[in-house]
Motif scaffolding. Structure first.
Motif, mmCIF file in Angstrom:
data_model
loop_
_atom_site.group_PDB
_atom_site.id
_atom_site.type_symbol
_atom_site.label_atom_id
_atom_site.label_comp_id
_atom_site.label_asym_id
_atom_site.label_seq_id
_atom_site.Cartn_x
_atom_site.Cartn_y
_atom_site.Cartn_z
ATOM 1 N N ASP A 45 0.830 -1.216 0.000
ATOM 2 C CA ASP A 45 0.000 0.000 0.000
ATOM 3 C C ASP A 45 0.859 1.259 0.000
ATOM 4 O OD1 ASP A 45 -2.221 -1.608 0.045
ATOM 5 O OD2 ASP A 45 -2.500 -1.495 2.218
ATOM 6 N N VAL A 46 1.908 1.265 0.812
ATOM 7 C CA VAL A 46 2.794 2.439 0.857
ATOM 8 C C VAL A 46 3.493 2.643 -0.482
ATOM 9 C CG1 VAL A 46 4.859 3.406 1.939
ATOM 10 C CG2 VAL A 46 3.112 2.313 3.346
ATOM 11 N N LEU A 48 2.462 1.702 -3.464
ATOM 12 C CA LEU A 48 1.498 2.186 -4.461
ATOM 13 C C LEU A 48 1.163 3.653 -4.238
ATOM 14 C CD1 LEU A 48 -0.983 -0.839 -4.629
ATOM 15 C CD2 LEU A 48 0.826 -0.264 -6.230
ATOM 16 N N ARG A 49 1.128 4.065 -2.983
ATOM 17 C CA ARG A 49 0.775 5.453 -2.670
ATOM 18 C C ARG A 49 1.922 6.416 -2.969
ATOM 19 N NH1 ARG A 49 -0.929 4.413 1.932
ATOM 20 N NH2 ARG A 49 0.906 4.897 3.194
ATOM 21 N N ASN A 50 3.161 5.962 -2.795
ATOM 22 C CA ASN A 50 4.306 6.860 -2.930
ATOM 23 C C ASN A 50 5.001 6.778 -4.274
ATOM 24 O OD1 ASN A 50 3.833 7.631 -0.304
ATOM 25 N ND2 ASN A 50 5.456 6.385 0.579
ATOM 26 N N ARG A 55 1.772 7.945 -9.799
ATOM 27 C CA ARG A 55 1.143 9.260 -9.741
ATOM 28 C C ARG A 55 1.064 9.892 -11.127
ATOM 29 N NH1 ARG A 55 3.848 12.368 -4.537
ATOM 30 N NH2 ARG A 55 3.398 10.792 -2.940
ATOM 31 N N LYS A 146 0.608 -0.648 -11.384
ATOM 32 C CA LYS A 146 0.365 -1.046 -9.995
ATOM 33 C C LYS A 146 0.702 -2.523 -9.788
ATOM 34 C CE LYS A 146 -3.239 2.335 -8.868
ATOM 35 N NZ LYS A 146 -4.662 2.526 -8.462
#
Length: 490
Positions: A45-46, A48-50, A55, A146
């Motif tokens: 999760d981290v 994918l978020r960072n 992005r 992803k």
């Protein structure tokens, strides 16, 4: 023998010094800040978020969605307003009477205009479909990215676990060597074995301790790779939550490479994105062909104007009687009275809002634009679009070809890893029995220290290779599971 007695302690001191220096460096780098526990799903999760590429791909999706919405609104009529203020001085035409005047005149014009395309060779409709497929392709690209990041995190996570398992093996090797060192020391003190055996065990212990340091450094490197994938600071210490990864059972994989490929191409985002771009290219060809069709548009306008020169003329008429002369009738003189009309004019300015209402004019119409010759624009655009469609089709075939080859290679790697793990497992079992026998002989003095060290080193190396083969085999299986959209759990 004297040379050996001098050389072995010297090497031992050098190894211990190097090990102490490396241990100090490791402890300094790993104890700067408290460690944070991170589970596999949290790490994914981290990451994918960072991840910056994700992005950027997300912004591409937003831009594609914006382009699609814009093309949809092109179907509706437009509406535009206009407002002008003008000031004329000198010799000009009166905008109200069209007469020549030399005064300063101000004017104001305003209006609304609207238009809508009734037919354009289906260009608008095809453009919407084109943007829709591009949007879907962008979303699939994002999903593929992803998936790749997730797979990379799983690999890095497994690498940390494998290095920790190797560290545990190295630490057990140190414990065994320490026990053997104590036992040998007692035997040397008792005079049952030569002193050189003690030096051999001390050297073996120093070597085992160096292996521990190497394993600790490998863990630091593996954690650094994981932190980089998560895009968190390198100085932030993390500890992965242990996952029970059981020893795999060597069984034939349930699906053949062809079956894996058929499943993969039906859902894998990379393949679907390539197919979407083929559809988008087909719509691009249809758009280009639409340039040859007439364009029919309907339009309407409403306008009004005002001017400071606008005046209303007021006409006033009067009847004037006046004596025009005399006539003699029977010697009697009679006056002649003339009745004459008299006209007088006055003017007054017409109000602003009155002019707005009185000067309204409207128009409605339909226009048809028929392309006759435009430098073969439609021809070249169509040819270019057809070429792009062929390129998209070749690219889609290339994606499928790479996918098939990757699956075939992954299947071979999985099979080879299974054979390697099976062979190493058999080797470890055999070497464990061999070392157990060697240890018993060494304890009673019937085996020299060199042969004992060789037996222990062979077993240690085989166990390390078995751990690496275990995780490599599990990873190869997860690769094939990934191609079939199976969850990456353990």
């Amino acid at each position: 023998m004297k040379f050996v007695k001098i050389l072995l302690p010297t090497l031992l001191l050098v190894n211990v010094f190097v090990q102490a220096q490396q241990t100090t460096a490791v402890s300094t780098s790993s104890n700067d800040s408290p460690s944070e526990k991170v589970g596999l799903q949290e790490a994914i999760d981290v990451a994918l978020r960072n991840n910056l590429s994700i992005r950027q791909s997300g912004l591409t999706v937003e831009n594609s969605l914006n382009t699609l919405d814009q093309s949809k609104w092109a179907r509706y009529p437009n509406l535009n307003g206009s407002f002008n203020l003008n000031l004329f001085s000198g010799r000009n035409i009166n905008p109200y009477t069209n007469g020549i005047i030399t005064n300063t005149v101000g004017s104001n014009n305003m209006g609304l205009s609207s238009g809508v395309t009734l037919f354009d060779g289906y260009q608008t409709r095809n453009n919407i479909a084109f943007n829709q497929t591009n949007l879907e392709a962008s979303r699939l690209d994002l999903q593929a990215m992803k998936n790749q990041v997730t797979l990379n995190v799983v690999v890095a996570y497994l690498n940390v676990l494998s290095q920790e398992d190797l560290l545990a093996i190295s630490q057990r090797q140190v414990d065994v060597s320490k026990i053997q060192l104590e036992r040998t020391q007692k035997q040397v003190n008792a005079g049952s074995v030569p002193e050189v055996n003690l030096y051999d065990i001390q050297a073996q212990l120093a070597n085992d301790e160096v292996q521990v340091v190497n394993a600790e450094n490998a863990i630091l490197s593996a954690k650094l790779t994981l932190r980089q994938l998560m895009n968190i600071p390198a100085d932030k210490n993390i500890d992965v939550v242990r996952i029970e990864v059981p020893n795999p059972n060597i069984q034939p994989y349930p699906n053949s490479p062809e079956e894996v490929y058929q499943i993969a191409q039906s859902f894998l985002a990379d393949v679907q994105a390539a197919d979407m771009r083929v559809k988008a290219a087909q719509k691009s060809v249809a758009i280009a062909k639409g340039l040859r069709s007439p364009v029919v548009t309907a339009f309407g306008n409403i306008n009004t104007s005002t001017t400071t020169a606008a005046e209303k003329v007021l006409v006033t008429q009067k009847i004037i009687e006046q004596e025009a002369g005399y006539v003699n009738v029977g010697g009697v003189r009679y006056p002649v009275i003339a009745v004459l009309p008299s006209t007088s004019t006055t003017s007054e300015k017409i109000g602003y809002f009155r002019q707005l209402g009185g000067n309204i004019n409207t128009s409605l119409g339909i226009s048809v634009r028929v392309p006759i010759f435009n430098g073969y624009n439609a021809k070249f655009r169509t040819t270019g679009a057809v070429i792009q469609q062929k390129q998209a089709e070749v690219q889609a075939e290339n994606v499928r070809l790479r996918l098939r080859q990757d699956i075939e290679q992954a299947y071979v790697n999985m099979s080879n890893s299974a054979k390697k793990y099976s062979a190493l497992s058999n080797q470890v079992r055999a070497l464990e029995e061999s070392f157990r026998a060697a240890e018993s002989k060494f304890n009673v003095g019937s085996l020299n220290s060199l042969d004992y060290s060789i037996s222990k080193t062979n077993l240690d190396r085989a166990r390390a290779n078995q751990i690496q083969a275990k995780y490599d085999y599990i990873f190869r299986i997860k690769i094939l599971d990934y191609y079939q959209n199976k969850p990456l759990n353990f």
